[in-house]
Design an enzyme around this catalytic site. Structure first.
Site, PDB file in Angstrom:
ATOM      1  N   SER A  95      13.964  -0.302 -13.230  1.00  0.00           N
ATOM      2  CA  SER A  95      13.386   1.040 -13.127  1.00  0.00           C
ATOM      3  C   SER A  95      13.492   1.621 -11.725  1.00  0.00           C
ATOM      4  CB  SER A  95      11.914   1.012 -13.572  1.00  0.00           C
ATOM      5  OG  SER A  95      11.161   0.109 -12.780  1.00  0.00           O
ATOM      6  N   ASP A 334       0.842   3.170  -8.948  1.00  0.00           N
ATOM      7  CA  ASP A 334       2.266   2.855  -8.844  1.00  0.00           C
ATOM      8  C   ASP A 334       2.665   2.903  -7.375  1.00  0.00           C
ATOM      9  OD1 ASP A 334       4.962   2.535  -8.904  1.00  0.00           O
ATOM     10  OD2 ASP A 334       5.379   4.196 -10.265  1.00  0.00           O
ATOM     11  N   HIS A 337       7.499   2.428  -7.276  1.00  0.00           N
ATOM     12  CA  HIS A 337       8.481   3.507  -7.382  1.00  0.00           C
ATOM     13  C   HIS A 337       8.182   4.587  -6.349  1.00  0.00           C
ATOM     14  CE1 HIS A 337       8.313   1.486 -11.352  1.00  0.00           C
ATOM     15  NE2 HIS A 337       9.625   1.558 -11.213  1.00  0.00           N
TER      16      HIS A 337
END
Length: 362
Positions: A95, A334, A337
């Protein structure tokens, strides 16, 4: 010879900017901001659209990466598309690789809006086509680069994986012969319980306590997977002329806990160089990746490194944190990312600079 010249199989250049080490530098103020916005780019995934989910501060956009002895030009979509005209480029990874390709799509869309050519049922494998430039961009999803299976215990997923170092993940392996450029990246899936297999033998593990099996740690496991992937590329008889660039480890910035124990990333400014730790596991991962590329290059194919680790160690302010809108994991931050737009866009500044340095193929 400078550091990044050693990482690329390129001929010496006379221009000073071509001898510059792109990967050592600092973040300096740049009030031009981003080249796109979260509303002007239609391809940003919801989870990276931090402003949409309530992030208020924008100062994290007002910085640019400044190598020590030169300037890194801002991304030029036209120049990039001219270089890859008629070619196919694939990002192979997880990802975070997808995060990278989403940044590239936003930047390239300033020159040409791509056509969605393929989307699988899980939104993991994607293909975009830029018809004016006859350029194809692919996302080839893989957790571990090599073939891997999750153990099922009592009918449920266990979070324990068996990796088979004798074969690469076919999801990207079967596509390899049709590619001109590969951006290889992986790492974050290795921070879990893993058993490494060669043939019928378990040769090592990660986060395990099993008799007669040595826990070699995350860096070793990732090294073996990268080595297997690079070896497969080197042995590909239909891949002559293909350029493979490995993007080095992208650090997370959890503070006061990990992802599942209340860890967060709430900073709003970059770190200076003196505040980052070049003796930690992130730098160990990056060093290993550079070593494996150097090892693969001795076999003759064209390999290089997009070395982002140092630059991104300095950017604790660039993650979505709480502003990622995930309805299935509410309460988790998160810090792996990167927001779009955001500091991840420099990965494509670096990528373009490296592509410009590659010698033209006959």
């Amino acid at each position: 010879m400078t550091f990044d010249q050693e990482l690329l199989l390129i001929k010496p250049h006379k221009k000073e900017e071509d001898r510059c080490d792109l990967f050592n530098g600092n973040w300096v103020p740049d009030f031009k901001g981003s080249m796109y916005t979260n509303s002007s780019c239609a391809t940003i995934s919801t989870s990276k659209n931090c402003f949409r989910h309530g992030r208020k501060d924008r100062d994290f956009l007002n910085w640019r990466w400044k190598p020590e002895k030169c300037d890194l030009p801002r991304f030029d979509a036209k120049a990039y598309l001219d270089i890859v005209r008629g070619k196919t480029l694939a990002f192979i990874g997880d990802s975070v690789a997808r995060n990278h390709i989403e940044s590239l799509l936003c930047l390239l869309s300033q020159e040409e809006v791509p056509v969605d050519a393929y989307l699988d049922s899980e939104d993991r494998n994607r293909v975009w086509h830029f018809p004016v430039h006859n350029f194809t961009l692919k996302m080839l999803w893989t957790k571990f680069l090599v073939s891997g299976e999750e153990r099922v215990i009592n009918g449920s997923s266990s979070g324990i994986f068996d990796l088979y170092l004798d074969r690469v993940d076919e999801n990207w392996g079967r596509e390899l012969h049709g590619l001109d450029y590969v951006i290889l990246s992986d790492a974050h899936w290795f921070f879990r319980q893993i058993y490494l297999h060669k043939g019928s033998n378990v040769v090592a593990c990660v986060y395990c306590n099993v008799a007669n099996v040595t826990d070699e740690g995350v860096v070793f496991a990732l090294r073996m997977a990268i080595r297997a992937a690079l070896s497969h590329i080197n042995q590909c008889k239909k891949c002559e002329g293909m350029v493979t660039l490995l993007r080095t480890f992208s650090p997370s910035h959890f503070e006061k806990g990990s992802w599942n124990s209340g860890g967060s990333c709430n900073r709003s400014r970059p770190y200076s160089e003196r505040k980052i730790d070049l003796g930690g596991y992130e730098w160990e991962m990056r060093r290993m990746q550079v070593e494996e590329i150097e090892r693969a290059k001795r076999k003759g194919k064209r390999f290089g490194v997009v070395d982002v680790t140092k630059a991104m160690l300095m950017r604790p302010d660039g993650h979505p944190g709480a502003f990622w809108g995930n309805q299935w994991m509410q309460g988790y931050n998160d810090c792996v990312h990167w927001c779009l737009p955001g500091p991840i866009d420099v990965w494509n500044d670096l990528l373009l600079a490296l592509l410009r340095r590659l010698p033209v193929r006959a």
